[in-house]
Design a protein around this motif. Structure first.
Motif, PDB file in Angstrom:
ATOM      1  N   GLN A 171       3.121  -5.393  -2.572  1.00  0.00           N
ATOM      2  CA  GLN A 171       2.136  -5.939  -3.499  1.00  0.00           C
ATOM      3  C   GLN A 171       2.110  -5.152  -4.794  1.00  0.00           C
ATOM      4  N   GLU A 198       0.175  -9.740  -7.276  1.00  0.00           N
ATOM      5  CA  GLU A 198       1.202 -10.485  -6.554  1.00  0.00           C
ATOM      6  C   GLU A 198       1.401  -9.812  -5.204  1.00  0.00           C
ATOM      7  N   LEU A 204      -3.806 -16.546   5.421  1.00  0.00           N
ATOM      8  CA  LEU A 204      -4.201 -16.535   4.007  1.00  0.00           C
ATOM      9  C   LEU A 204      -5.351 -17.500   3.786  1.00  0.00           C
ATOM     10  N   SER A 222      -8.041 -13.745  -1.144  1.00  0.00           N
ATOM     11  CA  SER A 222      -6.671 -14.255  -1.311  1.00  0.00           C
ATOM     12  C   SER A 222      -6.678 -15.547  -2.133  1.00  0.00           C
ATOM     13  N   VAL A 223      -6.765 -16.673  -1.470  1.00  0.00           N
ATOM     14  CA  VAL A 223      -6.775 -17.946  -2.206  1.00  0.00           C
ATOM     15  C   VAL A 223      -8.175 -18.523  -2.025  1.00  0.00           C
ATOM     16  N   PHE A 260       4.470 -14.986   3.822  1.00  0.00           N
ATOM     17  CA  PHE A 260       3.441 -15.478   2.894  1.00  0.00           C
ATOM     18  C   PHE A 260       3.750 -15.012   1.482  1.00  0.00           C
ATOM     19  N   GLN A 298       1.519 -14.712  -2.324  1.00  0.00           N
ATOM     20  CA  GLN A 298       0.175 -14.849  -2.917  1.00  0.00           C
ATOM     21  C   GLN A 298       0.194 -14.339  -4.339  1.00  0.00           C
ATOM     22  N   ASN A 314      -2.606 -13.912  -7.909  1.00  0.00           N
ATOM     23  CA  ASN A 314      -3.961 -14.090  -8.444  1.00  0.00           C
ATOM     24  C   ASN A 314      -3.998 -13.626  -9.891  1.00  0.00           C
ATOM     25  N   ASP A 368      -5.871 -18.684  -8.356  1.00  0.00           N
ATOM     26  CA  ASP A 368      -5.212 -18.114  -7.173  1.00  0.00           C
ATOM     27  C   ASP A 368      -4.127 -19.075  -6.700  1.00  0.00           C
ATOM     28  N   GLY A 413      -1.001 -19.417  -3.344  1.00  0.00           N
ATOM     29  CA  GLY A 413      -0.408 -18.781  -2.179  1.00  0.00           C
ATOM     30  C   GLY A 413      -0.236 -19.759  -1.046  1.00  0.00           C
ATOM     31  N   ASN A 414       0.510 -19.339  -0.043  1.00  0.00           N
ATOM     32  CA  ASN A 414       0.643 -20.125   1.179  1.00  0.00           C
ATOM     33  C   ASN A 414       1.290 -19.268   2.267  1.00  0.00           C
TER      34      ASN A 414
END
Lengths: 899, 180
Positions: free
Chosen positions: A749, A766, A788, A793-794, A817, A819, A821, A839, A841-842
């Motif tokens: 991250q 990230e 997530l 997160s999201v 995953f 992500q 933001n 945000d 992500g998945n």
């Protein structure tokens, strides 16, 4: 025979000291070799510390002057009453160090008939438990306590202070036995107020017949009465003195003169603020000059409001000791600055304007003109215009409540450095000094550069041990040129001598010494002392740390480190509410200086509607002789994971974890860590559609190592405004470490913070995670899979709801995953802010399924209130790639930044 | 009963003699290299320092006692500790005391003209035919010194009352200095 006699001999000598005959027969100290050192009477510190302070640890022979310094140095420790060093003539080379420590007070026991509270008695004693016993103070303490009791209403009280040596391991521990015989009590039969105080004063004193004549209470109530009179506008009220005659308490109360202030015509400045400017209460009287002062103060308030034309007219009358002061105010209209001009300079006007407090279009405040004038002069000086003059600014009315301001400047000549000389630098430092100057002939003369060069030179010498070095600057300005001469007086090179630690009652000496940045004999520097002080503060176990030079002998400097230990234990508890867990709370008991070794231990209990958790923590800041914290914790947890939308249970687990690892600073901003953890986890009541592997249900042991690396340049970890936090961690669980699951899992991250202006901070984050089962482990157990969605997160999705789902819609988690933001953190006030965010992500079943087109995007707004441990947040996220049946967005309530 | 008492006494006397005999050789065999003779707060005054000061003082005042010298040393230490608050960079005790006296005592002393004249008038016979203006400076200096001494005494008394001072007279042996 002599050996047999030695033991009783030394014991006797410790009490009485050698006779005169022995002293007359003293050996030649310089010729006494040291073969053996015996210490008698020492309790509070280790023998090694005393021998070190005495400077006998490395000496081969006794040198009188060194011995004298050593004893004086050891005395600085503050615990000794007596030190003597003898040589044993019967055993050449044997040195006997006899010490007597100051007695320490253990308990203070009061023997009374119970009429006087122990708290009162303790407060009037110069002795405190844990303090040193000063026998010379006993008589004075007795007398002052007797006097205090007399004032408390017991004029015949007698006090006896006895000292009893405690039967304990500590031979210097004494208890104080204080016997108090209160005697008769003086009772008030009646109260008589003398003066104009009258019944009001009698009511305030609240004294009834039969009350004990407690002068402390009477004094306190009279003071309160005086304060009340002051609040009511009395200028110099006299409450007291008082005296008791034949049981009647006579109290003199004279409220004296009073004033009343009224304000008429004010609207821009509140009456409260105007009243605060009045100096009458402070002065205790009303005088013409004080009224003038009040008017000036009020005018300043109006100037600050852009009302420089405000007129204030005080009207004063006096009747029966009452001053009535009526301030009639004509505020006038707001005046604004239309333009600011400069004459006599080529410097860009916009550059000059940025220096000023007054602004074009802003309110006009005449009180700021002088300050702005100085700012311009300072800038000109720094640009080499040494003779620059800025005359008083011209302020011209420009109509419609506006003014034009003109600063007339006479720049004079711009000086450049024509000559630069450095004298007194020895060859050893010459090149370093030259490099430190950072100015050269031909440069524009700038006082700031000239002065900072001096500090840099001083710093070179100080760091090299030349703590007494002096650097003087002479400046000469002629023919448009500046001639600068740095005169260096290097002084002598100094070295660290002995270090004496004072005040460490519980903390071990080595805990403090290992934080010191110098060794005995290394070059002395005040910067080193400063660093050491900082290191000691950072331990978190001291309330105060101070360094002091306690002796300078030739080129060595002895330093004392005075520390004051704080309370090591803390109890913390708290309660809160989270959108996912609902009600939650914690209680924690911690101790931050275990066994005086700077180790920290804590036990913490957390609970919410979804989990119960107990954590036992331990940390040791130094591990294997290096400053690399070792941490270990034990965790017991019972948790229920629920589908946020439906409230149905996804799974329940009971987990026991033991983890231990070490952290190490690899640079100023880089930290590495390596942890091992063993987890025993029982997963049960798993929603049938959430089971994707046999490892998702039942009892498993997961054991692995987790190395990690972090880079952190943030200015504040709780509420960063600038800097980067980046890191990567790996978890490898393998049967070689007794793990029943075999997998590898990596997370990387990076969070970046950019301070756009005073109000805006751009924060970007990230994160990527990948995991893979190895061997028989095809899928990671559910407790190790990535999830997530939620407050960190999201935010457009509920907690842990993104990614693959079971047949009934239960989130399954995944092995990969991504992500991202972005937040624009905006300050509205000092404590309140908002942050619009985006945000994305998945979560995917595995790394090969990762697909950027399936990223889920949400946007929203975060409302936040700043607290010392990060913001209190209320976030609402809206789904931008909403699927049929999904909610529009989600609301989250939490503490701390999302990243 | 009486016989038993006698036996008891004899045994006690014998024990005493044995103890004395036991201790004598030991006592003589231990020589003090240095020891604390007084302390002022966390500052120790050593026997060796006292000896050196006594030797210097006796060169001027032959019958000065050890305790008198020790008290002087304590007073100087008190002043030096107080002076350190005002001159933290200074480490020399003599300089500290001198600077402190200049700043906190001498600088505050002013002798009114009336006092100088009163002194002259009271001691006119001692001055003979010497006029006031001729001795004015000397009188002022004398009165200044008196006032400085008075204030110094008060200051020391005040410092003594606040400080933790302890002396060990038993630790000061009679006879010549032990340390070479």
């Amino acid at each position: 025979m002599c050996a047999l006699l030695l033991a009783p001999c030394t014991a006797w000598a410790a009490v009485s000291g050698p006779s005169a005959a022995a002293i007359v027969n003293a050996a030649q100290p310089g010729q006494i070799p040291i073969k053996q050192i015996d210490v008698e009477g020492l309790y509070s510190i280790k023998k090694g510390e005393l021998i070190y302070m005495l400077c006998l640890n490395s000496a081969k022979t006794i040198i009188p002057v060194h011995l004298r310094r050593g004893i004086k140095r050891a005395f600085k420790k503050g615990i000794f009453e007596y030190i003597e060093v003898d040589s044993d003539d019967a055993h050449p080379g044997r040195i006997i160090v006899k010490v007597r420590e100051k007695d320490v007070i253990g308990k203070i026991k009061f023997k009374t008939s119970g009429q006087v509270p122990g708290k009162f008695l303790s407060a009037h004693l110069p002795f405190k438990p844990g303090g040193f016993m000063r026998y010379a103070l006993i008589n004075g303490a007795s007398a002052s306590l007797q006097d205090a009791l007399s004032q408390y209403g017991y004029p015949d009280a007698s006090v006896n202070i006895g000292v009893q040596r405690e039967k304990s391991r500590n031979p210097y521990l004494v208890d104080l036995n204080i016997t108090v015989n209160e005697g008769r009590v003086t009772v008030i039969r009646g109260l008589k107020i003398i003066g104009q105080g009258g019944p009001e004063a009698a009511r305030a004193l609240d004294i009834k017949p039969g009350d004990r004549y407690d002068q402390y209470t009477v004094r306190a109530r009279l003071e309160k009465l005086r304060q009340n009179y002051r609040k009511e506008g009395y200028l110099n009220p006299l409450t007291g003195p008082f005296a008791m005659t034949n049981g009647i308490l006579y109290v003199s109360v004279e409220p004296g003169a009073r004033y009343q202030a009224r304000f008429t015509g004010n609207s821009a400045v509140s009456t409260k603020n105007l009243r605060n400017t009045l100096p009458f209460e402070e002065a205790g009287e009303v005088r013409n000059d004080l009224i003038d002062e009040a008017v000036q103060r009020m005018k300043t308030l109006y100037n600050n409001k852009g009302l420089p034309n405000a007129q204030i007219a005080p009207v004063i009358s006096k009747q029966d000791g009452l001053y009535r002061i009526h301030f009639f105010i004509a505020e006038g209209g707001n005046v604004k600055v239309r333009s600011i001009k400069f004459t006599g300079t080529d410097i860009d006007a916009s550059r000059l304007k940025t220096l000023l407090s007054l602004r074009e279009g802003g309110l006009y405040n005449p009180d700021l003109l002088d300050k702005d004038k100085s700012q311009i002069a300072d800038l000109l000086n720094s640009l080499g215009y040494i003779d620059a003059k800025v005359s008083d600014p011209e302020v011209a009315p420009a109509g419609q409540g506006k003014v034009d301001i003109t600063f007339n400047i006479s720049e004079g000549a711009q000086y450049r450095i024509a000559g630069l000389k450095v004298e007194g630098a020895s060859q050893q430092f010459a090149s370093q000094v030259q490099a430190a100057l950072r100015i050269k002939a031909g440069d524009i003369y700038n006082e700031y550069d000239v002065t900072t060069a001096r500090y840099r030179i001083l710093s070179i010498y100080n760091n090299a041990g030349y703590a007494d070095c002096q650097v003087g600057i002479t400046r000469e300005f002629r023919n448009g040129g500046a001639y600068i001469d740095y005169k260096i007086t290097e002084g002598h090179k100094l070295y660290f001598g002995k270090s004496v630690v004072i005040g460490n009652k519980n903390t071990k000496l080595w805990v403090i010494k290992r934080e010191l940045a110098h060794k005995d004999g290394s070059p002395f520097s005040y910067n080193t002392l400063l660093t050491e002080k900082q290191h000691l503060y950072e331990l978190g176990i001291f309330n105060s740390v101070d360094t002091e030079i306690i002796g300078r002998h030739g080129d060595t400097v002895d330093v004392a480190y005075k520390v004051s230990e704080g309370k090591p234990g803390a109890v913390e508890f708290g309660a809160g509410y989270g959108d996912y867990e609902k009600e939650r709370g914690f209680a924690q008991l911690s101790y931050n200086n275990l066994f005086g070794r700077d180790m920290t231990g804590s036990v913490r209990f957390e609970g919410s509607t979804m989990e119960r958790r107990a954590i036992l923590n331990f940390s040791e800041p130094w591990f294997l002789g290096a400053k690399q914290p070792f941490r270990a914790f034990l965790l017991a947890e019972n948790r229920t994971e629920k589908n946020f939308d439906t409230g149905e249970v996804i799974y329940k687990l009971t987990r026991y974890t033991a983890s231990a690892g070490v952290e190490r600073k690899l640079g100023a901003r880089v930290k590495g860590q390596l942890y091992y953890d063993f987890t025993w986890v029982n997963t049960y009541d798993v929603a049938p559609d959430a089971i994707i592997t046999r490892e998702d249900v039942g009892t498993r042991a997961i054991s692995g190592i987790s190395p990690a690396l972090f880079y952190d340049s943030r200015d504040d970890p709780f509420n960063p405004k600038t800097g980067i936090f980046a890191g990567a961690s790996l978890k490898y669980a393998t049967p070689f470490l007794l793990s029943q699951s075999n997998f590898i899992k990596a997370v990387a991250q990076s969070s970046e913070y950019l301070d756009l202006s005073r109000l805006f901070v751009l924060a970007v984050d990230e994160k990527i995670g990948m995991a893979k089962g190895i061997g028989n482990t095809s899928e990671l157990p559910i407790v190790e899979r990535f999830f997530l969605g939620g407050r960190n997160s999201v935010r457009g999705y509920a907690q842990d709801t993104l990614g693959p789902k079971g047949a009934d819609g239960t989130p399954l988690g995944g092995n990969a995953f991504l992500q991202g933001n972005v937040e624009l953190r905006t300050a509205i006030t000092k404590t309140i802010g908002i942050a619009p965010f985006l945000d994305m992500g998945n979560v995917w079943p595995n790394v090969f399924n990762m697909n950027l087109t399936s990223l889920k995007f949400t946007t929203g707004l975060s409302f936040r209130i700043t607290t010392p441990v990060g913001p209190l947040r209320l976030d609402y996220g809206v789904k931008l790639s909403r699927q049929p049946g999904e909610s529009v967005g989600e609301l989250h309530f939490s503490i701390g930044n999302a990243f | 009963m009486k016989l038993a008492d006698k036996g008891q006494k004899r045994r006690t006397a014998l024990l005493f003699i044995v103890l004395v005999l036991l201790f004598i050789p030991c006592v003589v065999s231990a020589a003090v290299l240095d020891r604390v003779v007084a302390f002022v707060g966390s500052d120790a005054i050593m026997l060796s320092e006292l000896r050196a000061n006594v030797a210097r003082a006796r060169a001027v005042v032959p019958d000065i006692t050890d305790m008198e010298v020790l008290n002087t040393m304590i007073n100087r230490k008190l002043l030096a500790v107080e002076a350190k608050k005002y001159f933290p960079e200074e480490n020399d005790e003599d300089a500290l005391v001198r600077d402190y006296m200049d700043l906190k005592i001498r600088a505050l002393v002013t002798i009114p003209e009336k006092d100088i004249r009163d002194y002259y008038n009271k001691n006119k016979t001692n001055f003979g035919n010497v006029g006031f203006e001729q001795v004015r400076g000397q009188i002022e200096k004398l009165l200044e010194e008196k006032e400085v001494n008075r204030r110094l005494r008060d200051q020391i008394q005040d410092l003594r009352a606040r400080a933790w001072i302890k002396t060990f007279p038993d630790a000061i042996p009679a006879g010549p200095p032990a340390l070479k």
